[in-house]
Design a protein around this motif. Structure first.
Motif, PDB file in Angstrom:
ATOM      1  N   GLU A  53       0.833  -1.203   0.000  1.00  0.00           N
ATOM      2  CA  GLU A  53       0.000   0.000   0.000  1.00  0.00           C
ATOM      3  C   GLU A  53       0.870   1.257   0.000  1.00  0.00           C
ATOM      4  N   THR A  56       2.331   1.687  -3.444  1.00  0.00           N
ATOM      5  CA  THR A  56       1.294   2.126  -4.381  1.00  0.00           C
ATOM      6  C   THR A  56       1.036   3.621  -4.243  1.00  0.00           C
ATOM      7  N   ALA A  60       1.980   6.414  -7.096  1.00  0.00           N
ATOM      8  CA  ALA A  60       0.897   7.236  -7.654  1.00  0.00           C
ATOM      9  C   ALA A  60       1.273   8.716  -7.594  1.00  0.00           C
ATOM     10  N   THR A  63       3.934   9.291 -10.267  1.00  0.00           N
ATOM     11  CA  THR A  63       3.295   9.245 -11.589  1.00  0.00           C
ATOM     12  C   THR A  63       2.591  10.553 -11.896  1.00  0.00           C
ATOM     13  N   PRO A  75      -1.356   6.407 -17.884  1.00  0.00           N
ATOM     14  CA  PRO A  75      -2.348   5.346 -18.067  1.00  0.00           C
ATOM     15  C   PRO A  75      -3.183   5.166 -16.802  1.00  0.00           C
ATOM     16  N   GLU A  76      -4.378   4.644 -16.961  1.00  0.00           N
ATOM     17  CA  GLU A  76      -5.266   4.450 -15.821  1.00  0.00           C
ATOM     18  C   GLU A  76      -4.695   3.453 -14.818  1.00  0.00           C
ATOM     19  N   ARG A  77      -4.084   2.388 -15.330  1.00  0.00           N
ATOM     20  CA  ARG A  77      -3.484   1.369 -14.464  1.00  0.00           C
ATOM     21  C   ARG A  77      -1.978   1.367 -14.654  1.00  0.00           C
ATOM     22  N   PRO A  78      -1.226   1.348 -13.574  1.00  0.00           N
ATOM     23  CA  PRO A  78       0.232   1.307 -13.725  1.00  0.00           C
ATOM     24  C   PRO A  78       0.699  -0.047 -14.245  1.00  0.00           C
ATOM     25  N   HIS A  79       1.853  -0.039 -14.872  1.00  0.00           N
ATOM     26  CA  HIS A  79       2.458  -1.276 -15.367  1.00  0.00           C
ATOM     27  C   HIS A  79       2.848  -2.145 -14.174  1.00  0.00           C
ATOM     28  N   GLU A  80       2.574  -3.425 -14.254  1.00  0.00           N
ATOM     29  CA  GLU A  80       2.940  -4.349 -13.184  1.00  0.00           C
ATOM     30  C   GLU A  80       4.060  -5.259 -13.686  1.00  0.00           C
TER      31      GLU A  80
END
Length: 86
Positions: A53, A56, A60, A63, A75-80
């Motif tokens: 957490e 993250t 964020a 980013t 992008p809406e979702r970060p690269h994992e």
């Protein structure tokens, strides 16, 4: 405190051994943001979910700063990244 930087990639090209044209003076930008509040996670120092957490939240914030520096929408979702290519 999250810090984002952009522009260093213009100093040394991909696979280059030496910097390119130093007279061109590529612009490098650094943006430091306000501290990320992690106080609610302090009482769980050994909990891996708390570490995830915290990571993250910090990513964020970085980013969002990088989006400001680049003038782009992230992008809406970060690269994992996953170990072992799974």
């Amino acid at each position: 405190m999250p810090v984002a930087q952009w522009g260093a990639q213009h100093l040394l090209g991909r696979y280059a051994r030496r910097p390119g044209n130093l007279l061109a003076r590529p612009v490098q930008q650094v943006l430091a943001g306000p501290p990320v509040d992690l106080s609610d996670l302090q009482d769980r120092p050994e909990d891996p979910r708390a570490h995830t957490e915290a990571t993250t939240r910090i990513m964020a914030a970085i980013t969002a700063q990088l989006a400001t520096l680049r003038g782009e929408t992230p992008p809406e979702r970060p690269h994992e990244h996953r170990e072992g290519g799974r």
